[in-house]
Design a protein around this motif. Structure first.
Motif, short mmCIF file in Angstrom:
data_model
loop_
_atom_site.label_atom_id
_atom_site.label_comp_id
_atom_site.label_asym_id
_atom_site.label_seq_id
_atom_site.Cartn_x
_atom_site.Cartn_y
_atom_site.Cartn_z
N GLY A 110 50.59 49.74 38.86
CA GLY A 110 50.29 51.22 38.97
C GLY A 110 49.77 52.03 37.93
O GLY A 110 49.67 53.15 38.28
N LYS A 111 49.30 51.43 36.96
CA LYS A 111 48.54 52.33 36.03
C LYS A 111 46.99 52.76 36.65
O LYS A 111 46.62 52.06 37.04
CB LYS A 111 48.15 51.70 34.55
N ASP A 112 46.80 54.08 36.44
CA ASP A 112 45.62 54.58 36.82
C ASP A 112 44.78 54.95 35.59
O ASP A 112 44.90 56.06 35.19
CB ASP A 112 45.68 55.63 37.70
N ASP A 168 41.76 55.73 34.58
CA ASP A 168 40.13 55.79 35.04
C ASP A 168 39.52 56.72 33.96
O ASP A 168 38.27 56.91 34.21
CB ASP A 168 39.96 56.26 36.52
N GLU A 224 41.97 43.71 37.00
CA GLU A 224 42.19 44.59 37.87
C GLU A 224 43.58 44.79 38.78
O GLU A 224 44.30 45.35 39.18
CB GLU A 224 41.00 44.36 38.78
N PHE A 225 43.86 43.24 38.88
CA PHE A 225 45.10 42.89 39.77
C PHE A 225 46.10 43.48 38.79
O PHE A 225 47.07 44.06 39.64
CB PHE A 225 45.10 41.16 39.91
N LYS A 226 46.10 43.16 37.71
CA LYS A 226 47.54 43.71 36.81
C LYS A 226 47.65 45.03 36.86
O LYS A 226 48.71 45.70 36.91
CB LYS A 226 47.08 43.11 35.43
N GLU A 227 46.61 45.71 36.93
CA GLU A 227 46.35 47.30 36.62
C GLU A 227 47.02 47.81 38.07
O GLU A 227 47.65 48.73 38.19
CB GLU A 227 45.05 47.97 36.56
N SER A 228 46.38 47.26 39.18
CA SER A 228 46.80 47.84 40.56
C SER A 228 48.37 47.53 40.86
O SER A 228 49.03 48.14 41.62
CB SER A 228 46.10 47.02 41.71
N VAL A 229 48.78 46.15 40.27
CA VAL A 229 50.25 45.77 40.43
C VAL A 229 51.18 46.98 39.57
O VAL A 229 52.36 47.26 39.92
CB VAL A 229 50.49 44.37 39.96
#
Length: 80
Positions: free
Chosen positions: A46-48, A50, A39-44
């Motif tokens: 910028g990939k969404d 969902d 989740e941290f990697k995805e938030s950094v």
């Protein structure tokens, strides 16, 4: 090895973790750690991801419901 940790230090660390948390809790902690890192990697990055596309067409507006005299009569009976 990263951070200057040798194989013996790593084995001692794993043994202490096993003794402190137990064999049942260790896999659960590993899953939670992996999920948090993902989740941290995805938030950094910028990939969404969902599962929803931004180009999805909007739904058409809802049709107005037909009113019948029986429905309104029932509503009056239950309210009063």
């Amino acid at each position: 090895m990263p951070f200057g940790i040798g194989i013996w230090e790593l084995l001692i660390l794993l043994l202490v973790l096993l003794l402190v948390f137990g064999p049942k809790r260790l896999p659960e902690m590993g899953r939670q750690l992996g999920k948090g890192m993902r989740e941290f990697k995805e938030s950094v990055s910028g990939k969404d991801d969902d599962g929803y596309d931004d180009d999805v067409a909007e739904l058409p507006p809802a049709q107005p419901a037909e009113t019948s005299t029986t429905a309104t009569a029932r509503e009056r009976d239950t309210v009063s």
